[in-house]
Design a protein around this motif. Structure first.
Motif, short mmCIF file in Angstrom:
data_model
loop_
_atom_site.label_atom_id
_atom_site.label_comp_id
_atom_site.label_asym_id
_atom_site.label_seq_id
_atom_site.Cartn_x
_atom_site.Cartn_y
_atom_site.Cartn_z
N VAL A 27 49.68 52.69 35.70
CA VAL A 27 48.42 53.12 35.10
C VAL A 27 47.24 52.46 35.80
O VAL A 27 46.20 53.09 36.04
N SER A 28 47.39 51.18 36.16
CA SER A 28 46.31 50.46 36.83
C SER A 28 46.01 51.08 38.19
O SER A 28 44.85 51.15 38.62
N GLU A 29 47.05 51.54 38.89
CA GLU A 29 46.85 52.20 40.18
C GLU A 29 46.09 53.52 40.00
O GLU A 29 45.22 53.87 40.80
N LEU A 30 46.40 54.23 38.91
CA LEU A 30 45.71 55.49 38.62
C LEU A 30 44.24 55.24 38.31
O LEU A 30 43.36 55.97 38.79
N ILE A 31 43.96 54.21 37.51
CA ILE A 31 42.57 53.87 37.18
C ILE A 31 41.81 53.50 38.44
O ILE A 31 40.65 53.90 38.63
N ASN A 36 37.34 55.63 42.02
CA ASN A 36 36.94 55.45 43.42
C ASN A 36 36.93 53.98 43.82
O ASN A 36 36.00 53.49 44.46
N LYS A 37 37.96 53.27 43.35
CA LYS A 37 38.18 51.86 43.67
C LYS A 37 37.09 50.95 43.10
O LYS A 37 36.92 49.80 43.56
N VAL A 56 40.34 41.93 35.22
CA VAL A 56 39.81 43.27 35.47
C VAL A 56 38.46 43.10 36.16
O VAL A 56 37.59 42.38 35.66
N SER A 57 38.30 43.77 37.30
CA SER A 57 37.08 43.63 38.10
C SER A 57 36.41 44.97 38.24
O SER A 57 37.07 45.98 38.54
N ALA A 58 35.09 45.01 38.01
CA ALA A 58 34.32 46.24 38.16
C ALA A 58 32.95 45.91 38.71
O ALA A 58 32.13 45.26 38.04
N GLN A 59 32.68 46.31 39.95
CA GLN A 59 31.38 46.14 40.59
C GLN A 59 30.88 44.70 40.52
O GLN A 59 29.74 44.43 40.17
#
Length: 240
Positions: A27-31, A36-37, A56-59
């Protein structure tokens, strides 16, 4: 039951168990691909319904020790009801998040949030905002959302925000501002933040935030004589 009923029941049961035991790593790979990474999960363990991630990392924003529980029954109603918790509420330098999220599988732009809390270090938030003057600040922002209904825009919002232990560095001197409080609501389709005047600057302001991230602030403040000279000298920048 007829034979084909048993076959359908067997197929349904198989699919249910297949989904229930889907590794969270898949699921994490799908997210990661679907965003868009922009969102990456590290150290993923468990399954789709009950799992965890070390980070969890986002921007450029990181949340540690994230855990989630997904209701299997909600999927039968074509919804995803998720309980999420992550970070460390006692660590002032760590982001903390907790809440209940419900989203439609058929309309991803429609979701609701209940009983959610978010703590973000001031320096983390300022790193995401372009300001007209260089400012360093400390403390933590806290957001408590009782209820949020979102459907291509903010439809209903009940919540409040605080800047806890607020302090700003002016001319290499840290000035303590105490606590700022705000009320959260919708400015459909965007959001509205009303800063309450009971603070050291007597700041009374309204902040409108559009869905594209643009914002507008209107309000007033008072530079009291009891404030340090550094604040009085820097007051001309406060409007910006």
């Amino acid at each position: 039951m007829k034979k084909w009923h048993w076959i359908l029941l067997a197929v349904f049961t198989y699919l249910l168990f297949l989904i229930a035991y889907t590794p969270a790593s898949l699921v994490s790979e799908l997210i990661h691909k679907q965003t868009n990474k922009q969102v990456t999960l590290y150290g993923v363990n468990g399954t789709l319904f009950s799992g965890s991630a070390e980070q969890v990392s986002a921007q450029g924003i990181h949340v540690n020790n994230v855990q989630w529980e997904l209701s299997p029954l909600s999927l039968l109603m074509l919804k995803a009801k998720l309980d999420v918790k992550g970070g460390n509420i006692r660590n002032k330098d760590d982001i903390y998040v907790k809440g209940k999220l419900s989203a439609s599988l058929l309309s991803p732009e429609k979701f609701s949030l209940q009983n959610a809390s978010l703590f973000v270090p001031t320096k983390t938030l300022l790193s995401q905002i372009k300001l007209p003057v260089f400012v360093t600040a400390s403390g933590r922002f806290r957001v408590d959302v009782n209820e949020l209904e979102f459907d291509e825009g903010c439809q209903a919002l009940q919540g409040k925000g605080n800047w806890l232990e607020a302090a700003v560095n002016v001319n290499k001197k840290e000035i303590d501002f105490g606590t700022f409080e705000a009320a959260l609501s919708c400015d459909t389709p965007g959001f509205a933040v009303q800063i309450l005047p009971g603070n050291r600057l007597s700041l009374d302001a309204n902040l409108s935030i559009a869905l594209n991230g643009k914002y507008k602030v209107t309000g007033a403040y008072v530079i009291d004589n009891s404030l340090p000279n550094e604040i009085k000298e820097a007051a001309r920048f406060f409007g910006k």
